[in-house]
Design a protein around this motif. Structure first.
Motif, PDB file in Angstrom:
ATOM      1  N   ALA A 153       0.827  -1.212   0.000  1.00  0.00           N
ATOM      2  CA  ALA A 153       0.000   0.000   0.000  1.00  0.00           C
ATOM      3  C   ALA A 153       0.863   1.263   0.000  1.00  0.00           C
ATOM      4  CB  ALA A 153      -0.942  -0.008   1.199  1.00  0.00           C
ATOM      5  N   ASP A 154       1.994   1.214   0.683  1.00  0.00           N
ATOM      6  CA  ASP A 154       2.904   2.367   0.675  1.00  0.00           C
ATOM      7  C   ASP A 154       3.538   2.573  -0.697  1.00  0.00           C
ATOM      8  OD1 ASP A 154       2.447   3.023   3.314  1.00  0.00           O
ATOM      9  OD2 ASP A 154       4.231   2.001   4.073  1.00  0.00           O
ATOM     10  N   LEU A 155       3.874   1.463  -1.351  1.00  0.00           N
ATOM     11  CA  LEU A 155       4.509   1.560  -2.670  1.00  0.00           C
ATOM     12  C   LEU A 155       3.534   1.990  -3.756  1.00  0.00           C
ATOM     13  CD1 LEU A 155       6.788  -1.605  -2.503  1.00  0.00           C
ATOM     14  CD2 LEU A 155       7.562   0.769  -2.591  1.00  0.00           C
ATOM     15  N   ASP A 156       2.275   1.577  -3.621  1.00  0.00           N
ATOM     16  CA  ASP A 156       1.247   1.962  -4.588  1.00  0.00           C
ATOM     17  C   ASP A 156       0.021   2.428  -3.814  1.00  0.00           C
ATOM     18  OD1 ASP A 156      -0.561   2.343  -6.610  1.00  0.00           O
ATOM     19  OD2 ASP A 156      -0.485   0.286  -7.371  1.00  0.00           O
ATOM     20  N   LYS A 157       0.001   3.691  -3.496  1.00  0.00           N
ATOM     21  CA  LYS A 157      -1.070   4.250  -2.670  1.00  0.00           C
ATOM     22  C   LYS A 157      -2.438   4.200  -3.355  1.00  0.00           C
ATOM     23  CE  LYS A 157       1.898   7.092   0.175  1.00  0.00           C
ATOM     24  NZ  LYS A 157       2.242   6.012   1.032  1.00  0.00           N
ATOM     25  N   HIS A 158      -2.459   3.893  -4.653  1.00  0.00           N
ATOM     26  CA  HIS A 158      -3.715   3.830  -5.403  1.00  0.00           C
ATOM     27  C   HIS A 158      -4.183   2.400  -5.641  1.00  0.00           C
ATOM     28  CE1 HIS A 158      -3.533   8.117  -5.977  1.00  0.00           C
ATOM     29  NE2 HIS A 158      -2.288   7.996  -6.392  1.00  0.00           N
ATOM     30  N   SER A 159      -3.619   1.451  -4.932  1.00  0.00           N
ATOM     31  CA  SER A 159      -4.028   0.055  -5.063  1.00  0.00           C
ATOM     32  C   SER A 159      -5.137  -0.246  -4.059  1.00  0.00           C
ATOM     33  CB  SER A 159      -2.848  -0.892  -4.839  1.00  0.00           C
ATOM     34  OG  SER A 159      -3.302  -2.233  -4.808  1.00  0.00           O
ATOM     35  N   ALA A 160      -6.362  -0.222  -4.543  1.00  0.00           N
ATOM     36  CA  ALA A 160      -7.507  -0.523  -3.676  1.00  0.00           C
ATOM     37  C   ALA A 160      -7.393  -1.932  -3.107  1.00  0.00           C
ATOM     38  CB  ALA A 160      -8.811  -0.354  -4.445  1.00  0.00           C
ATOM     39  N   ASP A 161      -6.880  -2.860  -3.912  1.00  0.00           N
ATOM     40  CA  ASP A 161      -6.744  -4.241  -3.439  1.00  0.00           C
ATOM     41  C   ASP A 161      -5.762  -4.347  -2.279  1.00  0.00           C
ATOM     42  OD1 ASP A 161      -8.580  -5.188  -5.302  1.00  0.00           O
ATOM     43  OD2 ASP A 161      -7.036  -5.665  -6.774  1.00  0.00           O
ATOM     44  N   ALA A 162      -4.637  -3.627  -2.386  1.00  0.00           N
ATOM     45  CA  ALA A 162      -3.654  -3.660  -1.290  1.00  0.00           C
ATOM     46  C   ALA A 162      -4.279  -3.113  -0.012  1.00  0.00           C
ATOM     47  CB  ALA A 162      -2.403  -2.877  -1.667  1.00  0.00           C
ATOM     48  N   TRP A 163      -4.999  -2.003  -0.118  1.00  0.00           N
ATOM     49  CA  TRP A 163      -5.645  -1.424   1.059  1.00  0.00           C
ATOM     50  C   TRP A 163      -6.715  -2.350   1.624  1.00  0.00           C
ATOM     51  CZ3 TRP A 163      -3.628   2.319   3.769  1.00  0.00           C
ATOM     52  CH2 TRP A 163      -2.767   3.216   3.154  1.00  0.00           C
ATOM     53  N   PHE A 164      -7.481  -2.999   0.740  1.00  0.00           N
ATOM     54  CA  PHE A 164      -8.536  -3.905   1.192  1.00  0.00           C
ATOM     55  C   PHE A 164      -7.943  -5.069   1.994  1.00  0.00           C
ATOM     56  CE2 PHE A 164     -11.502  -7.422   0.818  1.00  0.00           C
ATOM     57  CZ  PHE A 164     -12.716  -6.821   1.122  1.00  0.00           C
ATOM     58  N   TYR A 165      -6.907  -5.704   1.439  1.00  0.00           N
ATOM     59  CA  TYR A 165      -6.307  -6.839   2.144  1.00  0.00           C
ATOM     60  C   TYR A 165      -5.519  -6.399   3.377  1.00  0.00           C
ATOM     61  CZ  TYR A 165      -8.116 -10.254  -1.019  1.00  0.00           C
ATOM     62  OH  TYR A 165      -8.988 -11.063  -1.709  1.00  0.00           O
ATOM     63  N   LEU A 166      -5.016  -5.172   3.371  1.00  0.00           N
ATOM     64  CA  LEU A 166      -4.412  -4.636   4.583  1.00  0.00           C
ATOM     65  C   LEU A 166      -5.484  -4.537   5.667  1.00  0.00           C
ATOM     66  CD1 LEU A 166      -1.989  -3.465   6.077  1.00  0.00           C
ATOM     67  CD2 LEU A 166      -2.518  -1.240   5.045  1.00  0.00           C
ATOM     68  N   GLY A 167      -6.681  -4.131   5.268  1.00  0.00           N
ATOM     69  CA  GLY A 167      -7.813  -4.123   6.215  1.00  0.00           C
ATOM     70  C   GLY A 167      -8.088  -5.510   6.760  1.00  0.00           C
ATOM     71  N   MET A 168      -8.016  -6.512   5.896  1.00  0.00           N
ATOM     72  CA  MET A 168      -8.228  -7.888   6.369  1.00  0.00           C
ATOM     73  C   MET A 168      -7.156  -8.294   7.375  1.00  0.00           C
ATOM     74  SD  MET A 168      -9.543  -9.933   3.009  1.00  0.00           S
ATOM     75  CE  MET A 168     -10.134 -11.309   3.955  1.00  0.00           C
ATOM     76  N   ALA A 169      -5.903  -7.907   7.088  1.00  0.00           N
ATOM     77  CA  ALA A 169      -4.814  -8.247   8.009  1.00  0.00           C
ATOM     78  C   ALA A 169      -5.038  -7.590   9.369  1.00  0.00           C
ATOM     79  CB  ALA A 169      -3.473  -7.828   7.414  1.00  0.00           C
ATOM     80  N   TYR A 170      -5.430  -6.324   9.352  1.00  0.00           N
ATOM     81  CA  TYR A 170      -5.719  -5.650  10.626  1.00  0.00           C
ATOM     82  C   TYR A 170      -6.891  -6.315  11.338  1.00  0.00           C
ATOM     83  CZ  TYR A 170      -2.496  -1.745   9.882  1.00  0.00           C
ATOM     84  OH  TYR A 170      -1.381  -0.976   9.720  1.00  0.00           O
ATOM     85  N   TYR A 171      -7.900  -6.715  10.583  1.00  0.00           N
ATOM     86  CA  TYR A 171      -9.037  -7.422  11.182  1.00  0.00           C
ATOM     87  C   TYR A 171      -8.560  -8.707  11.869  1.00  0.00           C
ATOM     88  CZ  TYR A 171     -12.702 -10.938  11.257  1.00  0.00           C
ATOM     89  OH  TYR A 171     -13.529 -11.964  11.631  1.00  0.00           O
ATOM     90  N   LEU A 172      -7.717  -9.463  11.170  1.00  0.00           N
ATOM     91  CA  LEU A 172      -7.220 -10.712  11.744  1.00  0.00           C
ATOM     92  C   LEU A 172      -6.369 -10.472  12.993  1.00  0.00           C
ATOM     93  CD1 LEU A 172      -6.367 -12.594   8.438  1.00  0.00           C
ATOM     94  CD2 LEU A 172      -8.230 -13.126  10.043  1.00  0.00           C
ATOM     95  N   LYS A 173      -5.735  -9.306  13.074  1.00  0.00           N
ATOM     96  CA  LYS A 173      -4.963  -8.929  14.263  1.00  0.00           C
ATOM     97  C   LYS A 173      -5.858  -8.262  15.313  1.00  0.00           C
ATOM     98  CE  LYS A 173      -0.844  -8.912  14.546  1.00  0.00           C
ATOM     99  NZ  LYS A 173      -0.006  -9.874  15.262  1.00  0.00           N
ATOM    100  N   GLN A 174      -7.150  -8.148  15.012  1.00  0.00           N
ATOM    101  CA  GLN A 174      -8.155  -7.529  15.872  1.00  0.00           C
ATOM    102  C   GLN A 174      -7.857  -6.053  16.143  1.00  0.00           C
ATOM    103  OE1 GLN A 174      -8.568 -10.154  19.272  1.00  0.00           O
ATOM    104  NE2 GLN A 174      -9.721 -11.627  18.057  1.00  0.00           N
TER     105      GLN A 174
END
Length: 172
Positions: free
Chosen positions: A92-113
């Protein structure tokens, strides 16, 4: 005896360039395709080391970090969630316009609660791509998990309204 050792040493030295030329150098994009094929065929744990090699070879390639992060999350190994989070943050830092990267980053944060950061990541994904309505649903789910029912209902409503428009558009 010395002559034999010298001849063997010369032979080995002359063989090295031939051996190096015989090996095809691996290119990051070829390795990426190999890792993607493994991941798509369900061989996630085999894909991970391939993607790790790709990001080592091309450390600024956002898509490679994204693929590695997704593979870590899909591996089902709890220790890999933190690794996935790091890879997806970098993507997400390398490509700030990647909606997919941001979406899966959200999933990772969700999994980390870490629900507030998950919300922020999902919101960024939706801001970049407003057709990514799953992000709206996930934001609602995060608010629900945090006990913020009014906000959860607001985002669930936004999701269902967008879903209704999407269905009307595709089922005309």
């Amino acid at each position: 005896m010395r002559k034999a050792n010298f001849s063997a040493a010369v032979f080995l030295l002359l063989s090295i360039p031939v051996l190096l030329l015989a090996q095809k150098p691996e290119k990051p994009d070829q390795l990426y395709q190999q890792g993607a094929a493994l991941a798509l065929s369900g061989k996630i744990n085999e894909a991970i080391p391939v993607f790790e090699k790709v990001v080592t070879m091309s450390p600024y390639w956002s898509l490679a970090h994204y693929a590695l992060g997704k593979a870590y999350l899909a591996s089902g190994v709890p220790e890999n969630i933190a690794k996935g989070l790091v890879s997806l943050k970098l993507a997400a830092d390398l490509d700030k316009h990647s909606a997919d990267a941001w979406f899966y980053l959200g999933m990772a944060y969700y999994l980390k609660q870490d629900y507030p950061r998950a919300i922020s990541s999902y919101y960024q994904a939706y801001t970049i791509d407003d057709t990514n309505i799953a992000a709206l649903y996930n934001i609602g789910a995060m608010y629900d998990l945090m006990g913020h029912s009014p906000k959860a209902l607001l985002f669930f409503k936004r999701y269902y309204d967008a879903k209704k428009i999407e269905e009307e558009y595709y089922n005309f």
